[in-house]
Enzyme design. Structure first.
Site, PDB file in Angstrom:
ATOM      1  N   TYR A  84      -2.303  -0.958  10.242  1.00  0.00           N
ATOM      2  CA  TYR A  84      -2.469  -1.041   8.857  1.00  0.00           C
ATOM      3  C   TYR A  84      -1.126  -0.655   8.085  1.00  0.00           C
ATOM      4  CZ  TYR A  84      -4.030  -0.804   4.018  1.00  0.00           C
ATOM      5  OH  TYR A  84      -4.125  -0.861   2.559  1.00  0.00           O
ATOM      6  N   SER A 135       0.790  -1.240  -0.103  1.00  0.00           N
ATOM      7  CA  SER A 135      -0.070   0.071   0.044  1.00  0.00           C
ATOM      8  C   SER A 135       0.831   1.290   0.008  1.00  0.00           C
ATOM      9  CB  SER A 135      -0.745   0.011   1.273  1.00  0.00           C
ATOM     10  OG  SER A 135      -1.338   1.308   1.444  1.00  0.00           O
TER      11      SER A 135
END
Length: 287
Positions: free
Chosen positions: A169, A156
């Site tokens: 995350y 990401s």
């Protein structure tokens, strides 16, 4: 970081294994591999979605020799013996692994205020970190024995710098990025490409399907672009607009002003999103 030219080897006995393959980026990679002529092994949680994706791929891509599906929950740590048995029972060999499965926060939140935090922490670490590690551990020896293989790990953009209110995350995606880059250095001289992919926003369920725009491509647009970088870049943002943004934040901001500015920007942006979520729920954002 530049790599070497990737050699795709589709065929009736050549498999691409894709996790999180029924929606978004994972589904786009699954379709792309089927289009190239690979057999595809799709792993995801929802059996009904898997059945539909299998039927759609067989109907849309006649070059795809076989589609195998397996319903599995990557938030669990007890699944890998069964996955390993299924992979080693395939008629052929695995040439491509796409580690795409992942989970995110429902909304930005302080670490100590995450709902059902004990379960959530286990789930997100299992899904985002354990899955990429264990799937690679199962399949990499198969590739090493044949001195040929491609591993694509979908991390990401949040791996670029710490993201407050998404602490677990963003940290999990940094793990994926470092893991991928280290493995590429270890195995590139054995004919194996390991690529870290760091997408910014893509129109997927994970980010509530935002409208497609110059900065936010569809999953198919993103994967079509990202696949052009396999074997060319071992760490890629996958899409032109994301490259531009990353250049600005990674080089101009980070090296001229300092990486703390990126984190501060993320702090205020995520805090504003958190406030909006609390407002929609009729709660005080100071909770």
């Amino acid at each position: 970081m530049l790599g070497f030219s990737a050699k795709w080897r589709p065929g009736s006995d050549s498999w691409a294994v894709i996790t999180g393959s029924t929606d978004g980026i994972g589904l786009a990679y699954a379709k792309a591999m089927a289009k190239k002529g690979y057999c595809v092994f799709l792993l995801s949680r929802n059996q009904q979605k898997l059945d539909k994706v299998k039927a759609d791929i067989l109907n849309e891509f006649p070059k795809c020799p076989q589609v195998k599906i397996m319903a599995v929950d990557f938030t669990l740590d007890t699944i890998y013996k069964r996955i390993s048995d299924e992979i080693h029972a395939l008629n052929g060999h695995v040439h491509v692994l796409v580690n795409n499965v992942g989970m995110a926060y429902k909304y930005p939140e302080y670490f100590t205020k995450i709902p059902n935090s004990d379960q959530f922490i286990s789930n997100i670490l299992n899904c985002n970190i354990l899955s990429v590690t264990r799937m690679t551990h199962i399949i990499l020896p198969i590739m090493e024995a044949r001195r040929s293989g491609i591993i694509i790990n979908v991390a990401s953009y949040s791996a670029l710098f710490p993201t407050p209110f998404l602490a677990i995350y963003s940290a999990s995606k940094i793990y994926m990025d470092y893991f991928s880059r280290a493995l590429h250095s270890e195995y590139s001289d054995r004919g194996i490409v390991v690529q870290s992919v760091l997408p910014y926003y893509v129109s997927t369920n994970m980010i509530r399907n935002p409208r497609i725009s110059f900065m936010i491509p569809s999953p198919d647009q993103f994967v079509h672009s990202a696949l052009k970088t396999v074997g060319v870049e071992t760490r890629t943002y996958g899409y032109f607009a994301h490259n531009v943004l990353a250049f600005f934040q990674s080089f101009i901001v980070k090296f001229i002003i300092g990486n703390n500015l990126n984190t501060k920007i993320a702090y205020f942006r995520m805090k504003r999103l958190r406030k909006g979520c609390y407002k929609r729920k009729g709660l005080s954002h100071y909770v």
